[in-house]
Design a protein around this motif. Structure first.
Motif, PDB file in Angstrom:
ATOM      1  N   LEU A 416     -42.915 113.589 -37.548  1.00 36.28           N
ATOM      2  CA  LEU A 416     -41.581 113.615 -36.964  1.00 36.28           C
ATOM      3  C   LEU A 416     -40.527 113.932 -38.024  1.00 36.28           C
ATOM      4  O   LEU A 416     -40.523 113.336 -39.108  1.00 36.28           O
ATOM      5  CB  LEU A 416     -41.264 112.280 -36.292  1.00 36.28           C
ATOM      6  N   TYR A 417     -39.671 114.867 -37.666  1.00 34.09           N
ATOM      7  CA  TYR A 417     -38.469 115.150 -38.445  1.00 34.09           C
ATOM      8  C   TYR A 417     -37.270 114.746 -37.592  1.00 34.09           C
ATOM      9  O   TYR A 417     -37.396 114.523 -36.375  1.00 34.09           O
ATOM     10  CB  TYR A 417     -38.386 116.632 -38.803  1.00 34.09           C
ATOM     11  N   GLN A 418     -36.126 114.650 -38.207  1.00 34.83           N
ATOM     12  CA  GLN A 418     -34.939 114.294 -37.450  1.00 34.83           C
ATOM     13  C   GLN A 418     -33.742 115.099 -37.941  1.00 34.83           C
ATOM     14  O   GLN A 418     -33.682 115.524 -39.095  1.00 34.83           O
ATOM     15  CB  GLN A 418     -34.622 112.804 -37.569  1.00 34.83           C
ATOM     16  N   GLN A 419     -32.816 115.311 -37.020  1.00 38.96           N
ATOM     17  CA  GLN A 419     -31.578 116.030 -37.338  1.00 38.96           C
ATOM     18  C   GLN A 419     -30.442 115.368 -36.575  1.00 38.96           C
ATOM     19  O   GLN A 419     -30.533 115.171 -35.364  1.00 38.96           O
ATOM     20  CB  GLN A 419     -31.690 117.509 -36.952  1.00 38.96           C
ATOM     21  N   PRO A 420     -29.352 115.008 -37.262  1.00 34.61           N
ATOM     22  CA  PRO A 420     -28.261 114.285 -36.597  1.00 34.61           C
ATOM     23  C   PRO A 420     -27.391 115.195 -35.748  1.00 34.61           C
ATOM     24  O   PRO A 420     -27.260 116.389 -36.013  1.00 34.61           O
ATOM     25  CB  PRO A 420     -27.476 113.682 -37.762  1.00 34.61           C
ATOM     26  N   VAL A 421     -26.792 114.605 -34.729  1.00 32.23           N
ATOM     27  CA  VAL A 421     -25.781 115.264 -33.893  1.00 32.23           C
ATOM     28  C   VAL A 421     -24.455 114.582 -34.189  1.00 32.23           C
ATOM     29  O   VAL A 421     -24.327 113.371 -34.023  1.00 32.23           O
ATOM     30  CB  VAL A 421     -26.127 115.150 -32.400  1.00 32.23           C
ATOM     31  N   LEU A 422     -23.472 115.367 -34.639  1.00 31.41           N
ATOM     32  CA  LEU A 422     -22.188 114.816 -35.040  1.00 31.41           C
ATOM     33  C   LEU A 422     -21.127 115.105 -34.000  1.00 31.41           C
ATOM     34  O   LEU A 422     -21.062 116.205 -33.442  1.00 31.41           O
ATOM     35  CB  LEU A 422     -21.743 115.405 -36.390  1.00 31.41           C
ATOM     36  N   LEU A 433     -35.279 113.720 -32.679  1.00 34.08           N
ATOM     37  CA  LEU A 433     -36.607 113.768 -33.301  1.00 34.08           C
ATOM     38  C   LEU A 433     -37.250 115.116 -33.005  1.00 34.08           C
ATOM     39  O   LEU A 433     -37.297 115.558 -31.850  1.00 34.08           O
ATOM     40  CB  LEU A 433     -37.480 112.629 -32.775  1.00 34.08           C
ATOM     41  N   LEU A 434     -37.758 115.770 -34.047  1.00 37.80           N
ATOM     42  CA  LEU A 434     -38.393 117.076 -33.936  1.00 37.80           C
ATOM     43  C   LEU A 434     -39.836 116.955 -34.413  1.00 37.80           C
ATOM     44  O   LEU A 434     -40.095 116.436 -35.507  1.00 37.80           O
ATOM     45  CB  LEU A 434     -37.638 118.104 -34.779  1.00 37.80           C
ATOM     46  N   ALA A 435     -40.764 117.437 -33.598  1.00 38.36           N
ATOM     47  CA  ALA A 435     -42.195 117.288 -33.912  1.00 38.36           C
ATOM     48  C   ALA A 435     -42.677 118.453 -34.774  1.00 38.36           C
ATOM     49  O   ALA A 435     -42.273 119.609 -34.590  1.00 38.36           O
ATOM     50  CB  ALA A 435     -43.012 117.206 -32.621  1.00 38.36           C
ATOM     51  N   ARG A 436     -43.548 118.138 -35.713  1.00 41.58           N
ATOM     52  CA  ARG A 436     -44.237 119.125 -36.556  1.00 41.58           C
ATOM     53  C   ARG A 436     -45.705 118.715 -36.639  1.00 41.58           C
ATOM     54  O   ARG A 436     -46.045 117.537 -36.561  1.00 41.58           O
ATOM     55  CB  ARG A 436     -43.640 119.165 -37.962  1.00 41.58           C
ATOM     56  N   ILE A 437     -46.577 119.705 -36.808  1.00 42.24           N
ATOM     57  CA  ILE A 437     -47.990 119.420 -37.031  1.00 42.24           C
ATOM     58  C   ILE A 437     -48.473 120.238 -38.229  1.00 42.24           C
ATOM     59  O   ILE A 437     -47.832 121.219 -38.626  1.00 42.24           O
ATOM     60  CB  ILE A 437     -48.843 119.736 -35.780  1.00 42.24           C
ATOM     61  N   GLY A 442     -53.226 122.592 -44.003  1.00 45.58           N
ATOM     62  CA  GLY A 442     -52.150 121.705 -44.423  1.00 45.58           C
ATOM     63  C   GLY A 442     -50.769 122.304 -44.314  1.00 45.58           C
ATOM     64  O   GLY A 442     -49.807 121.718 -44.830  1.00 45.58           O
ATOM     65  N   MET A 443     -50.615 123.454 -43.662  1.00 44.10           N
ATOM     66  CA  MET A 443     -49.316 124.088 -43.505  1.00 44.10           C
ATOM     67  C   MET A 443     -48.609 123.519 -42.269  1.00 44.10           C
ATOM     68  O   MET A 443     -49.226 123.342 -41.215  1.00 44.10           O
ATOM     69  CB  MET A 443     -49.475 125.600 -43.360  1.00 44.10           C
ATOM     70  N   LEU A 444     -47.301 123.260 -42.427  1.00 43.48           N
ATOM     71  CA  LEU A 444     -46.511 122.728 -41.322  1.00 43.48           C
ATOM     72  C   LEU A 444     -46.273 123.808 -40.276  1.00 43.48           C
ATOM     73  O   LEU A 444     -45.960 124.954 -40.611  1.00 43.48           O
ATOM     74  CB  LEU A 444     -45.171 122.199 -41.823  1.00 43.48           C
ATOM     75  N   ILE A 445     -46.419 123.435 -39.014  1.00 44.53           N
ATOM     76  CA  ILE A 445     -46.176 124.338 -37.894  1.00 44.53           C
ATOM     77  C   ILE A 445     -45.051 123.747 -37.062  1.00 44.53           C
ATOM     78  O   ILE A 445     -45.107 122.588 -36.643  1.00 44.53           O
ATOM     79  CB  ILE A 445     -47.435 124.524 -37.023  1.00 44.53           C
ATOM     80  N   LYS A 446     -44.004 124.549 -36.809  1.00 47.08           N
ATOM     81  CA  LYS A 446     -42.867 124.087 -36.035  1.00 47.08           C
ATOM     82  C   LYS A 446     -43.215 124.015 -34.547  1.00 47.08           C
ATOM     83  O   LYS A 446     -44.162 124.652 -34.075  1.00 47.08           O
ATOM     84  CB  LYS A 446     -41.670 125.019 -36.255  1.00 47.08           C
ATOM     85  N   ALA A 447     -42.403 123.255 -33.832  1.00 47.30           N
ATOM     86  CA  ALA A 447     -42.658 123.050 -32.404  1.00 47.30           C
ATOM     87  C   ALA A 447     -42.574 124.355 -31.627  1.00 47.30           C
ATOM     88  O   ALA A 447     -43.287 124.543 -30.636  1.00 47.30           O
ATOM     89  CB  ALA A 447     -41.671 122.036 -31.845  1.00 47.30           C
ATOM     90  N   SER A 448     -41.703 125.267 -32.049  1.00 47.83           N
ATOM     91  CA  SER A 448     -41.566 126.533 -31.325  1.00 47.83           C
ATOM     92  C   SER A 448     -42.853 127.338 -31.320  1.00 47.83           C
ATOM     93  O   SER A 448     -43.054 128.177 -30.434  1.00 47.83           O
ATOM     94  CB  SER A 448     -40.443 127.363 -31.955  1.00 47.83           C
ATOM     95  N   GLU A 634     -33.079 119.648 -41.277  1.00 45.65           N
ATOM     96  CA  GLU A 634     -34.083 118.790 -40.654  1.00 45.65           C
ATOM     97  C   GLU A 634     -34.763 117.952 -41.730  1.00 45.65           C
ATOM     98  O   GLU A 634     -35.250 118.477 -42.722  1.00 45.65           O
ATOM     99  CB  GLU A 634     -35.099 119.643 -39.900  1.00 45.65           C
ATOM    100  N   ILE A 635     -34.790 116.647 -41.534  1.00 42.54           N
ATOM    101  CA  ILE A 635     -35.266 115.711 -42.545  1.00 42.54           C
ATOM    102  C   ILE A 635     -36.471 114.961 -41.999  1.00 42.54           C
ATOM    103  O   ILE A 635     -36.492 114.537 -40.842  1.00 42.54           O
ATOM    104  CB  ILE A 635     -34.155 114.708 -42.916  1.00 42.54           C
ATOM    105  N   SER A 636     -37.457 114.792 -42.822  1.00 47.76           N
ATOM    106  CA  SER A 636     -38.621 114.004 -42.436  1.00 47.76           C
ATOM    107  C   SER A 636     -38.203 112.556 -42.201  1.00 47.76           C
ATOM    108  O   SER A 636     -37.363 112.002 -42.917  1.00 47.76           O
ATOM    109  CB  SER A 636     -39.694 114.071 -43.526  1.00 47.76           C
ATOM    110  N   VAL A 637     -38.769 111.951 -41.185  1.00 45.95           N
ATOM    111  CA  VAL A 637     -38.430 110.569 -40.859  1.00 45.95           C
ATOM    112  C   VAL A 637     -38.767 109.642 -42.023  1.00 45.95           C
ATOM    113  O   VAL A 637     -38.073 108.658 -42.287  1.00 45.95           O
ATOM    114  CB  VAL A 637     -39.167 110.127 -39.576  1.00 45.95           C
TER     115      VAL A 637
END
Length: 655
Positions: A416-422, A433-437, A442-448, A634-637
């Protein structure tokens, strides 16, 4: 600002009338008491004047003064005179003092008289005031008691009559309170007993006109967006929307896809010989064929790019998948039989080019056009792919995706990554919360990239369960000021088992935690399955969670759902925000969305803000908050605790 009164009109009138009656009774009692006292004083004074006159006459008689001691004590005792003294300058002639006990001598009435017939004599008396020793007597006070009882009974009857007469006013007031509370639809038509009837009928008419105006505004907003971004003949996107989506995809990181141009050759000759109706019918047939084939590919944009030319944007698809799709599309179009003068075996051609992040939109479209011209040179219905040095191969099929996702789920779920809404006042609304796998290497894959595979293999519910479970755990462990937003797919919410699981999980969670949780649902799926989503939305809001509509503007739909499901926030799709300072049509779309939210509590949030120019334009348009790399990456939780300490300094520089 005016506020509704907390006291009912009937209660006000009842309290007012009761107070008036009580005050009237009190005034009558006070006046009666003073009247009784004055009458007693006058009676006593008149009686004592007679006694003094008798004494004066007796003293004037030489023999009468000698008989005072015989008859005067009896008269004084009968007159409640306690003490009497008759004297002159020479001394006291006669003195009397009664034997009755006096507990409080201060209540005695004192009087002094100068004798008329005996100028040098005076008389002083101390007497008991009238009514001093009297007690309440039913017989004596029966008339007053009966009057008070009649007044009380009349007051009770009058209050009951007043309440019955004002019952309609109470109904009208209650209806007004419900309308102020936001329950307009439930109180659109008033009760027949509402009073005044003219006010009730006027309110009914105004609510009906307001509903019609809201629907008309929604239709008008949809009309504006439709004529701005959609082709009126086929219902597909127009060139403006296609270019915007392509530009947005090319500016995103780690994205790739393909652009297909489909051109109908000699369409102008068909239009000249057969007329517009025959030519438009062919365009519609081609549009239907393409629309049916792209349904299995999410995030696909179909556009009528020119009069006789269609454009397709396939996002996050491999080269192999794109070629297979193009073959299927070519075979489907080849089955259509166009009218003369079009040649049945040489009327349709497709040009394909591949693109990725960082490329220029104009170059990509030029490559697709060159590929299309190469296909036309072949002289038959065919397609051609532009040769590029970089190919975007992704050999992972559905089986490999299923294996990878099973491994991810068995190991605890996605990263899980996170990004604030201001918001505009620099406060953080929530953290999305934004999901990554991670893949096998071992490479990160975005939700898109992986959400398409999740949908294909049917793992939407499993993915959402893991993310929601982690979000609830974070909320219970983190400070109470932290708010979190999670994305939930419409496909998962359409499963009864998932909705039942979600309901049970939320019911076991404290209300204070649920008030800090928001659920984001994509606009396209929400509107498509609005009837099924409506009870789910009510459940989430009823349990205390916030409801957020995500990806607003990605598809052209009616905005009536905003008031229907009572969404708290509307998040604009990033393609509308990208370079909005240079795109008047996107500004028009955002204004339309803001107008649709004007009569509701929903607030519009811009997603994907990349620079200050975009943010300034969005603030001028009227959005209430923003999200994007301009504010925070986007920041890791796992690293969020350290980053949160520096967010305050980072955000203040953005406003």
């Amino acid at each position: 600002m005016r506020k509704a009164s907390g006291m009912k009109l009937t209660n006000r009138l009842v309290a007012f009338v009761t107070l008036i009656v009580i005050c009237a009774i009190f005034v009558i009692f006070i006046g009666g008491a003073f009247s009784f006292r004055k009458l007693g004083q006058d009676y006593l004074t008149h009686y004592l004047d007679g006694v003094v006159e008798v004494i004066d006459q007796e003293l004037a008689d030489p023999q009468g003064s000698q008989s005072l001691s015989r008859w005067l004590p009896k008269l004084l005792k009968a007159s409640n005179v306690v003490e009497l003294e008759v004297g002159s300058n020479a001394g006291v002639v006669y003195a009397f003092k009664g034997l009755q006990p006096i507990t409080d001598r201060s209540v005695l009435h004192n009087s002094r008289y100068e004798l008329e017939h005996n100028p040098d004599f005076y008389v002083t008396l101390k007497s008991i005031p009238p009514y001093t020793e009297f007690t309440y007597s039913i017989g004596a006070m029966s008339s007053i008691s009966l009057a008070v009882a009649i007044i009380i009974l009349g007051l009770i009857w009058g209050m009951d009559w007043l309440r019955r007469q004002l019952y309609g006013s109470e109904l009208l007031e209650h209806r007004g309170r419900m309308i102020l509370a936001g329950r307009v639809d439930d109180n659109a038509v008033g009760d027949e007993q509402e009073w005044p009837a003219t006010a009730s009928l006027a309110l009914d008419k105004m609510i009906a006109e307001l509903k019609d105006a809201r629907q008309e505004r929604s239709r008008f907003d949809t009309f504006i967006r439709t004529h701005t971004f959609l082709d009126q003949l086929t219902g597909a996107a127009n060139r403006v929307l296609f270019d915007s989506r392509l530009q947005s995809m090319l500016q995103d990181q780690e994205t790739h896809g393909a652009v297909l141009l489909i051109r109908i050759t000699d369409w102008d000759e068909l239009l000249a010989e057969k007329g517009k109706e025959e030519a438009d019918e062919l365009i519609q047939d081609v549009g239907v064929v393409i629309s049916n084939l792209i349904q299995r590919y999410p995030d696909t944009v179909l556009s009528r790019y020119f009069d006789a030319e269609f454009a397709i944007l396939l996002s996050q698809q491999s080269t192999k998948e794109v070629k297979q799709f193009t073959n299927v599309l070519m075979n489907a179009l080849d089955r259509l039989i166009p009218a003369a003068p079009l040649e049945p075996d040489n009327w349709c051609h497709i040009g394909v080019t591949f693109c990725a992040s960082g490329e220029r939109r104009g170059r990509v479209m030029d490559e697709a056009d060159m590929a299309l011209r190469s296909a036309q040179l072949q002289g038959t219905n065919s397609w051609y792919a532009f040769k590029k040095d970089q190919q975007y191969e992704d050999a992972r099929g559905s089986v490999r995706w299923r294996t990878l996702l099973d491994t991810i789920f068995s190991n605890g779920g996605p990263i899980l990554y996170q990004q604030p809404v201001l918001m505009l006042d620099e406060t953080i609304l929530h953290r999305e919360l934004l999901a990554r796998i991670k893949d096998e290497n071992g490479m990160l894959i975005k939700a898109s990239r992986f959400l398409t595979a999740v949908k294909q293999v049917g793992f939407n519910a499993r993915m959402d369960k893991l993310v929601i479970a982690q979000a609830l755990k974070m909320l219970k462990e983190q400070p109470v000021e932290d708010l979190i937003s999670v994305n939930v797919s419409v496909e998962a919410l359409l499963e009864k088992s998932f909705v039942k699981w979600l309901r049970d999980e939320l019911l076991q969670t404290p209300r204070t935690v649920l008030n800090r949780l928001s659920f984001e649902v994509a606009e396209g799926g929400l509107v498509k399955h609005l009837d099924a989503m409506r009870p789910v939305a009510r459940m989430l809001v009823g349990l205390g969670c916030k409801l957020v509509v995500d990806q607003a503007g990605r598809t052209i739909v009616s905005t009536h759902y905003i008031k229907d499901i009572k969404a708290d926030y509307i998040k604009l799709h990033r393609s509308l925000v990208r370079e909005i300072d240079q795109r008047q049509e996107n500004q028009l779309f955002v204004r339309s969305m803001l107008g649709a939210c004007a009569d509701s509590d929903a607030q519009v949030i811009a997603v994907g803000v990349e620079n200050s120019k975009e943010w300034q334009v969005l603030k001028q348009l009227g959005v209430k908050g923003g999200q994007g790399r301009y504010f925070s990456a986007e920041i890791s939780v796992e690293n969020s605790k350290h980053i949160a300490q520096t967010n305050g300094k980072l955000f203040r520089n953005k406003f």
